[in-house]
Design an enzyme around this catalytic site. Structure first.
Site, PDB file in Angstrom:
ATOM      1  N   HIS A 182       3.291 -31.596-100.892  1.00 50.23           N
ATOM      2  CA  HIS A 182       3.711 -30.590 -99.909  1.00 50.23           C
ATOM      3  C   HIS A 182       4.860 -29.742-100.467  1.00 50.23           C
ATOM      4  CE1 HIS A 182       1.181 -32.005 -96.722  1.00 50.23           C
ATOM      5  NE2 HIS A 182       1.789 -33.172 -96.591  1.00 50.23           N
TER       6      HIS A 182
ATOM      7  N   HIS B  14       3.646 -27.222-102.991  1.00 48.89           N
ATOM      8  CA  HIS B  14       2.951 -26.141-102.300  1.00 48.89           C
ATOM      9  C   HIS B  14       3.964 -25.126-101.756  1.00 48.89           C
ATOM     10  CE1 HIS B  14      -0.601 -25.153 -99.355  1.00 48.89           C
ATOM     11  NE2 HIS B  14      -0.132 -24.083 -99.967  1.00 48.89           N
TER      12      HIS B  14
ATOM     13  N   HIS C 218       2.663 -37.976-102.245  1.00 50.87           N
ATOM     14  CA  HIS C 218       2.056 -37.165-101.181  1.00 50.87           C
ATOM     15  C   HIS C 218       3.025 -36.068-100.725  1.00 50.87           C
ATOM     16  CE1 HIS C 218      -0.532 -36.696 -97.486  1.00 50.87           C
ATOM     17  NE2 HIS C 218       0.620 -36.235 -97.013  1.00 50.87           N
ATOM     18  N   GLU C 219       4.254 -36.473-100.404  1.00 56.59           N
ATOM     19  CA  GLU C 219       5.244 -35.492 -99.936  1.00 56.59           C
ATOM     20  C   GLU C 219       5.618 -34.496-101.036  1.00 56.59           C
ATOM     21  OE1 GLU C 219       5.852 -35.140 -96.835  1.00 56.59           O
ATOM     22  OE2 GLU C 219       4.751 -36.976 -96.343  1.00 56.59           O
TER      23      GLU C 219
END
Length: 353
Positions: A149, A152, A145-146
């Site tokens: 980020h 991105h 998940h991290e």
């Protein structure tokens, strides 16, 4: 603040700050309200598997597979993540490898270290990750998940000038959740054990339930509360409790016992102090489900289109950025697609049971 700035409501001010719209907010709540039966279905399935006549809301958190647990070391997690993210292509994977090999990730607990998990950094730094890895499935999902980020931010910072390199939370949760969806797809495909599949399906169905149904319930609570104030009615602790209890009855009441005490839960939800924040979790996963489906089906040029979106930073409004990858969050069909995904996983779990 909204009155001073001539907005029609506090909700209008909040969604405009997100580059979203009231239509996005209302479409989410309306669609979820019309599809609460899918939530009841999953909860009824848990009730059946746990063999409980009276199923209370706290029973939602009881594991379905008894003592079964997945132990995943950090080294194993790295290998799994690289395999799960293969559909994203070599360039994307090269950034993931860079994160693993060149000190982007503060992995383990240490004295004085903060809890939680974060991806952060400045414009000319790497997109560092702070987390506490615990050799379990939750840590694996947190890590991937991290990394979403961080990817991105990496694409955005490498393409845009400083002024346009940041992006709104509204789109941030899309990149992180997409990584999670690719991971659950990979884990389910490679699993040969019935018990492990039940464990995985329950884990991700719970993630979906809490991210979509629960967060939408929170969003509806906020909407009602703010409209009550804007209508000139005073609010009391009793008023909050009654509103919150009735919403729990609506979202869960046909499938489990809604205890009186659940009405007090509003008082311990920290996100309510960040007005109209929670709906972005539900819109984020709804968008990510469409994107993941297109990537996994190998839709021509789609993966490149998605990465191009990540590179845009804040050069476009959030809603327009998502339209670059054929996601319209004002359209109820987007949320229906997310609910179909929930139904499919529930059916898969039902077959195993």
């Amino acid at each position: 603040n909204s009155k001073l700035r001539k907005y029609n409501s506090s909700l209008e001010q909040a969604v405009k700050n997100d580059d979203a719209s009231i239509k996005v907010y209302d479409s989410l709540i309306d669609t979820i309200n019309k599809n609460l039966s899918s939530n009841y279905k999953f909860i009824e399935l848990k009730k059946k598997l746990l063999n409980k006549n009276d199923f209370h809301m706290y029973d939602l958190y009881v594991p379905l597979t008894g003592d079964f647990d997945m132990k995943i070391t950090y080294e194993e997690a790295k290998e799994i993540i690289l395999e799960a993210l293969k559909p994203m292509g070599e360039e994307y994977l090269s950034h993931i490898k860079d994160a693993f090999e060149n000190g982007w990730i503060d992995v383990y607990e240490n004295e004085g270290k903060q809890g939680g998990a974060y991806s952060w950094g400045c414009y000319d730094s790497k997109s560092y990750i702070l987390m506490n890895y615990h050799d379990d499935l939750n840590s694996l999902f947190t890590l991937i998940h991290e990394l979403g980020h961080s990817m991105h931010s990496t694409y955005s910072k490498s393409t845009q000038d400083y002024l346009y390199s940041s992006y709104k939370i509204f789109v941030a949760e899309v990149a992180s959740t997409l990584n999670e969806l690719l991971l659950i797809n990979y884990l389910l495909k490679k699993s040969n054990s019935k018990e492990e599949k039940i464990y995985l399906l329950n884990y991700y169905l719970e993630q979906f339930r809490t991210t979509v149904y629960r967060q939408t319930m929170f969003a509806e609570f906020e909407k009602i509360v703010h409209e009550t104030v804007e209508g000139g009615e005073p609010l009391t602790a009793e008023g909050f409790t009654n509103i919150y209890y009735k919403l729990n009855e609506k979202y869960y009441g046909k499938s489990c016992v809604v205890d009186e005490q659940i009405g007090l839960e509003w008082a311990r939800i920290p996100h309510f102090y960040s007005n109209f924040y929670v709906y972005k979790y539900a819109t984020g996963i709804s968008a990510a489900i469409i994107i993941a489906k297109n990537i996994l089906e190998g839709k021509e040029g789609y993966k490149e289109k998605y990465i191009e979106m990540l590179k845009q930073g804040c050069t476009k409004k959030s809603v327009e950025l998502l339209k670059m990858v054929d996601v319209d969050l004002e359209n109820i069909e987007t949320y229906k697609g997310a609910i179909d995904f929930y139904k499919d996983l529930t059916m898969e779990l039902e077959k195993l049971i």
